[in-house]
Design a protein around this motif. Structure first.
Motif, mmCIF file in Angstrom:
data_model
loop_
_atom_site.group_PDB
_atom_site.id
_atom_site.type_symbol
_atom_site.label_atom_id
_atom_site.label_comp_id
_atom_site.label_asym_id
_atom_site.label_seq_id
_atom_site.Cartn_x
_atom_site.Cartn_y
_atom_site.Cartn_z
ATOM 1 N N GLN A 49 0.824 -1.208 0.000
ATOM 2 C CA GLN A 49 0.000 0.000 0.000
ATOM 3 C C GLN A 49 0.864 1.266 0.000
ATOM 4 O OE1 GLN A 49 -2.378 -1.005 3.399
ATOM 5 N NE2 GLN A 49 -4.012 -1.887 2.167
ATOM 6 N N GLN A 50 2.022 1.199 0.607
ATOM 7 C CA GLN A 50 2.925 2.351 0.661
ATOM 8 C C GLN A 50 3.736 2.529 -0.624
ATOM 9 O OE1 GLN A 50 5.366 1.735 4.106
ATOM 10 N NE2 GLN A 50 3.641 1.805 5.516
ATOM 11 N N HIS A 51 3.861 1.473 -1.431
ATOM 12 C CA HIS A 51 4.782 1.518 -2.567
ATOM 13 C C HIS A 51 4.159 1.283 -3.945
ATOM 14 C CE1 HIS A 51 7.394 0.756 0.940
ATOM 15 N NE2 HIS A 51 8.239 1.516 0.274
ATOM 16 N N LEU A 52 2.961 0.777 -4.003
ATOM 17 C CA LEU A 52 2.380 0.440 -5.302
ATOM 18 C C LEU A 52 2.140 1.675 -6.162
ATOM 19 C CD1 LEU A 52 -0.263 -2.323 -4.481
ATOM 20 C CD2 LEU A 52 1.888 -2.585 -5.734
ATOM 21 N N PRO A 53 2.384 1.549 -7.458
ATOM 22 C CA PRO A 53 2.070 2.645 -8.380
ATOM 23 C C PRO A 53 0.552 2.755 -8.575
ATOM 24 C CG PRO A 53 2.884 0.739 -9.586
ATOM 25 C CD PRO A 53 2.986 0.406 -8.124
ATOM 26 N N ARG A 54 0.129 3.890 -9.092
ATOM 27 C CA ARG A 54 -1.298 4.080 -9.391
ATOM 28 C C ARG A 54 -1.668 3.268 -10.623
ATOM 29 N NH1 ARG A 54 -2.982 9.504 -7.107
ATOM 30 N NH2 ARG A 54 -1.106 10.158 -6.024
ATOM 31 N N ASN A 55 -2.959 3.203 -10.872
ATOM 32 C CA ASN A 55 -3.467 2.501 -12.062
ATOM 33 C C ASN A 55 -2.944 1.073 -12.135
ATOM 34 O OD1 ASN A 55 -4.741 4.916 -12.836
ATOM 35 N ND2 ASN A 55 -2.824 5.603 -13.790
ATOM 36 N N LEU A 56 -3.189 0.346 -11.060
ATOM 37 C CA LEU A 56 -2.718 -1.026 -10.938
ATOM 38 C C LEU A 56 -3.836 -2.005 -11.267
ATOM 39 C CD1 LEU A 56 -0.320 -2.816 -9.612
ATOM 40 C CD2 LEU A 56 -1.866 -2.901 -7.670
ATOM 41 N N LEU A 57 -3.492 -3.054 -11.962
ATOM 42 C CA LEU A 57 -4.409 -4.157 -12.201
ATOM 43 C C LEU A 57 -3.937 -5.316 -11.336
ATOM 44 C CD1 LEU A 57 -6.764 -5.473 -13.769
ATOM 45 C CD2 LEU A 57 -5.080 -6.095 -15.536
ATOM 46 N N LEU A 58 -4.825 -5.852 -10.495
ATOM 47 C CA LEU A 58 -4.483 -6.968 -9.621
ATOM 48 C C LEU A 58 -5.141 -8.224 -10.165
ATOM 49 C CD1 LEU A 58 -4.672 -6.972 -5.730
ATOM 50 C CD2 LEU A 58 -5.110 -8.973 -7.097
#
Length: 160
Positions: A49-58
């Motif tokens: 949550q602290q490091h993920l980039p925006r516009n992520l597909l999981l």
């Protein structure tokens, strides 16, 4: 076709119930996380949550243990049957290359040995043993040539 996703984050499911398939005790697809596994997933989710980039597909394996790991992130989860336990690398690569919504940032929650084979394939290295609950973050090489196989480097490895 070639895989060209800028940030490819691989998250192995956390510690899960033991499978005793020979005894018919637990179907592999419905194995749940152990209390230790739930804690591992929470720890890694906080880091992500602290490091993920925006516009992520999981994308997650439909196996319960992978889905429960992904749930700790509190993010929209898309199940991909090609990520199921025992998946073939070529089937996964084909599915990833044909994702309907274009994305530069992809988080995959899955299983060994597939994730280790994926790291080896994309980095040109040897197959890795990804520990339970660990995150391997790969980045597309800046010298990527779109006509050739994508080259990735390991950005970071985090363990719970």
């Amino acid at each position: 076709m070639t895989l060209a996703i800028k940030n490819l984050i691989l998250w192995r499911h956390a510690d899960a119930e033991l499978a005793n398939i020979a005894m018919g005790a637990v179907d592999d697809m419905v194995r749940e996380l152990t209390p230790k596994g739930k804690q591992q997933a929470k720890v890694m989710a906080r880091w992500l949550q602290q490091h993920l980039p925006r516009n992520l597909l999981l994308l997650s394996s439909p196996a319960v243990r992978a889905f429960e790991t992904a749930e700790a992130l509190k993010y929209n989860i898309n199940l991909l049957k090609e990520l199921s336990p025992g998946a073939e690398l070529q089937d996964v690569l084909f599915a990833l290359e044909n994702i309907k919504s274009p994305t530069q940032n992809l988080l995959i929650v899955g299983h060994q040995p597939l994730l280790g084979m994926l790291v080896a394939h994309l980095t040109g290295g040897k197959e890795m043993n990804i520990k339970k609950g660990a995150v391997w973050w790969l980045r597309l090489s800046s010298s990527h040539n779109t006509s050739a196989q994508a080259s990735y480097s390991i950005h970071t490895v985090q363990t719970p």
